[in-house]
Motif scaffolding. Structure first.
Motif, short mmCIF file in Angstrom:
data_model
loop_
_atom_site.label_atom_id
_atom_site.label_comp_id
_atom_site.label_asym_id
_atom_site.label_seq_id
_atom_site.Cartn_x
_atom_site.Cartn_y
_atom_site.Cartn_z
N LYS A 160 0.82 -1.21 0.00
CA LYS A 160 0.00 0.00 0.00
C LYS A 160 0.85 1.27 0.00
CE LYS A 160 -4.06 -2.08 2.07
NZ LYS A 160 -4.82 -1.85 0.80
N GLY A 161 2.15 1.10 0.12
CA GLY A 161 3.04 2.25 0.07
C GLY A 161 3.74 2.59 1.37
N ALA A 162 3.55 1.77 2.40
CA ALA A 162 4.24 2.02 3.67
C ALA A 162 5.72 1.70 3.55
CB ALA A 162 3.63 1.16 4.78
N TYR A 163 6.52 2.44 4.30
CA TYR A 163 7.94 2.13 4.44
C TYR A 163 8.08 1.17 5.61
CZ TYR A 163 9.18 6.07 1.39
OH TYR A 163 9.31 6.92 0.32
N ILE A 164 8.71 0.03 5.39
CA ILE A 164 8.86 -0.97 6.44
C ILE A 164 10.29 -0.98 6.97
CG2 ILE A 164 8.63 -3.40 7.05
CD1 ILE A 164 5.98 -2.11 6.19
N ILE A 165 10.40 -0.89 8.29
CA ILE A 165 11.69 -1.06 8.96
C ILE A 165 11.59 -2.31 9.82
CG2 ILE A 165 13.41 -0.10 10.52
CD1 ILE A 165 12.48 2.68 9.76
N ASP A 166 12.32 -3.34 9.45
CA ASP A 166 12.25 -4.63 10.12
C ASP A 166 13.37 -4.73 11.15
OD1 ASP A 166 12.34 -7.28 10.90
OD2 ASP A 166 12.08 -8.09 8.87
N PHE A 167 13.01 -4.79 12.44
CA PHE A 167 14.03 -4.83 13.48
C PHE A 167 14.87 -6.11 13.42
CE2 PHE A 167 13.24 -0.89 15.13
CZ PHE A 167 13.69 -0.68 16.43
N ASP A 168 14.30 -7.20 12.94
CA ASP A 168 15.11 -8.41 12.79
C ASP A 168 16.22 -8.17 11.77
OD1 ASP A 168 13.74 -9.87 14.67
OD2 ASP A 168 12.40 -10.84 13.22
N ALA A 169 15.86 -7.49 10.66
CA ALA A 169 16.86 -7.17 9.64
C ALA A 169 17.91 -6.20 10.20
CB ALA A 169 16.19 -6.58 8.40
N LEU A 170 17.46 -5.24 11.01
CA LEU A 170 18.42 -4.31 11.64
C LEU A 170 19.38 -5.07 12.55
CD1 LEU A 170 16.39 -1.12 12.67
CD2 LEU A 170 17.76 -1.51 10.63
N HIS A 205 20.24 -3.98 21.73
CA HIS A 205 19.16 -3.00 21.60
C HIS A 205 19.61 -1.56 21.38
CE1 HIS A 205 16.03 -5.84 23.67
NE2 HIS A 205 16.32 -6.19 22.44
N PRO A 206 20.58 -1.04 22.15
CA PRO A 206 20.98 0.36 21.93
C PRO A 206 21.50 0.61 20.52
CG PRO A 206 21.81 -0.43 24.04
CD PRO A 206 21.30 -1.63 23.31
N VAL A 207 22.23 -0.36 19.97
CA VAL A 207 22.79 -0.20 18.63
C VAL A 207 21.68 -0.25 17.58
CG1 VAL A 207 24.55 -1.03 17.03
CG2 VAL A 207 24.85 -1.40 19.47
N VAL A 208 20.74 -1.16 17.76
CA VAL A 208 19.63 -1.29 16.81
C VAL A 208 18.76 -0.04 16.85
CG1 VAL A 208 17.50 -2.54 16.32
CG2 VAL A 208 19.57 -3.80 16.84
N ILE A 209 18.49 0.48 18.03
CA ILE A 209 17.65 1.68 18.16
C ILE A 209 18.31 2.87 17.49
CG2 ILE A 209 16.70 3.34 19.81
CD1 ILE A 209 16.25 0.92 21.70
N ASN A 210 19.60 2.99 17.64
CA ASN A 210 20.34 4.08 16.99
C ASN A 210 20.22 3.98 15.47
OD1 ASN A 210 22.23 6.37 17.07
ND2 ASN A 210 23.68 4.93 16.16
N GLU A 211 20.36 2.77 14.94
CA GLU A 211 20.23 2.56 13.49
C GLU A 211 18.80 2.83 13.03
OE1 GLU A 211 21.42 1.82 9.68
OE2 GLU A 211 22.71 1.97 11.46
N TRP A 212 17.84 2.45 13.84
CA TRP A 212 16.42 2.71 13.55
C TRP A 212 16.15 4.20 13.40
CZ3 TRP A 212 12.55 3.75 17.84
CH2 TRP A 212 11.23 3.79 17.36
N SER A 239 7.40 0.21 11.65
CA SER A 239 8.56 -0.47 12.22
C SER A 239 8.10 -1.76 12.88
CB SER A 239 9.26 0.43 13.24
OG SER A 239 9.72 1.62 12.63
N ASP A 240 8.58 -2.88 12.33
CA ASP A 240 8.24 -4.21 12.85
C ASP A 240 9.18 -4.50 14.01
OD1 ASP A 240 8.07 -6.94 13.34
OD2 ASP A 240 7.74 -7.47 11.26
N ILE A 241 8.66 -4.35 15.24
CA ILE A 241 9.50 -4.44 16.44
C ILE A 241 8.92 -5.51 17.37
CG2 ILE A 241 10.57 -3.15 18.32
CD1 ILE A 241 9.91 -0.57 16.81
N PRO A 242 9.50 -6.70 17.39
CA PRO A 242 8.96 -7.77 18.25
C PRO A 242 8.83 -7.36 19.72
CG PRO A 242 10.55 -8.67 16.70
CD PRO A 242 10.61 -7.18 16.56
N LEU A 243 9.81 -6.61 20.22
CA LEU A 243 9.82 -6.22 21.63
C LEU A 243 9.42 -4.75 21.81
CD1 LEU A 243 13.10 -8.00 22.83
CD2 LEU A 243 10.75 -8.85 22.91
#
Length: 214
Positions: free
Chosen positions: A24-34, A88-95, A113-117
Motif C-alpha cells: 500500500k506504500g508504507a515504508y517498512i523497517i524490520d528490526f530483525d533485519a536491523l 538493543h541500543p545499537v539497533v535503536i540508533n540505526e532505527w 517499524s516491525d519491532i517484536p519487543l
C-alpha cells in the motif's frame, strides 16, 4: 510523517502484515533485519556478543549462529538480558537514522517499524500508533513447531521468553487477528491503512501549523 510500531508474539505472522502494508506504500523497517545488520562480523555489537558468549556461537564464516545463541539465552533470563543490553541500543540508533532518512525523502511517509519487543523495551512510547498482530498462544506454539522444527518444550521456551501476547492488547491502538484466511487479514489491513492515512494528515497539518516544531 507517521511513525507506526507493529508488534506481536513469535509466530504471529508479522512478516505477512509487513508485506500487505508495503504493497500500500508504507515504508517498512524490520528490526530483525536491523539486528542482522548490526551483528555482521566485526561490527561493534558482534564483537561484544562474541566476547561475552564465546566463539562457539559462530558459524564457519564468523557470522553468528542464531540457533546456537538462542539455545543459550532463551533458557537463561540473565543471559537474554545481557544479549539485549548489547544489541538493543545499537539497533535503536540505526532505527532512528533510517527514520530520519525516510523523513527527508518523503515528508508524508507512513513508516511501519516491525519491532517484536516494542512494548518490552519501551519503544511503544516513541511511536505515534501501535499495531498488534494477534494469534492465540496455542496457535503460536503450533506455528513455531511447524516453522522452526522445534519440540514443544523448545517452542515453549521461546514463547515464555517474551511478554504474553494477551498482555500486549491494552497497549495497541489496532489489533489484527491473523488466525484466519489471508483474505480476512487483508480486509483488516485495508481498514487500518485508511485510518493511518488520515492520522498522518492530521499530524502533518498540526506540524505545519506549529511552524515545523515537533
Amino acid at each position: 510523517m507517521l511513525n507506526v510500531g507493529l508488534t506481536g508474539g513469535i509466530g504471529s505472522g508479522k512478516s505477512t502484515i509487513d508485506r500487505l502494508f508495503s504493497a500500500k506504500g508504507a515504508y517498512i523497517i524490520d528490526f530483525d533485519a536491523l539486528t542482522y545488520f548490526v551483528e555482521e562480523p566485526n561490527r561493534q555489537a558482534w564483537k561484544e556478543i562474541v566476547e561475552h558468549f564465546g566463539k562457539k556461537i559462530l558459524n564457519a564464516d564468523d557470522t553468528i549462529n542464531r540457533k546456537k545463541l538462542g539455545e543459550i539465552v532463551f533458557r537463561d533470563r540473565k543471559k537474554l538480558n545481557k544479549l539485549n543490553s548489547i544489541v538493543h541500543p545499537v539497533v535503536i540508533n540505526e532505527w532512528q537514522k533510517r527514520i530520519e532518512n525516510i523523513r527527508k525523502e518523503k515528508e508524508d511517509a507512513i513508516i511501519i517499524s516491525d519491532i517484536p519487543l516494542l512494548i518490552e523495551i519501551g519503544l511503544h512510547n516513541r511511536v505515534d500508533i501501535r499495531i498488534l498482530v494477534y494469534i492465540s498462544p496455542e496457535e503460536q506454539i503450533k506455528r513455531i513447531i511447524k516453522r522452526d522444527g522445534y519440540s514443544i518444550k523448545k517452542a515453549e521456551y521461546r514463547l515464555n521468553s517474551q511478554m504474553s501476547i494477551d498482555d500486549k492488547i491494552p497497549y495497541a491502538d489496532f489489533v489484527i487477528n491473523n488466525e484466519g484466511p489471508l483474505k480476512e487479514t487483508s480486509k483488516i489491513v485495508d481498514e487500518i491503512w485508511g485510518k493511518l492515512l488520515e492520522k498522518e494528515r492530521i499530524i502533518r497539518k498540526r506540524y505545519i501549523n506549529d511552524g515545523g516544531r515537533k
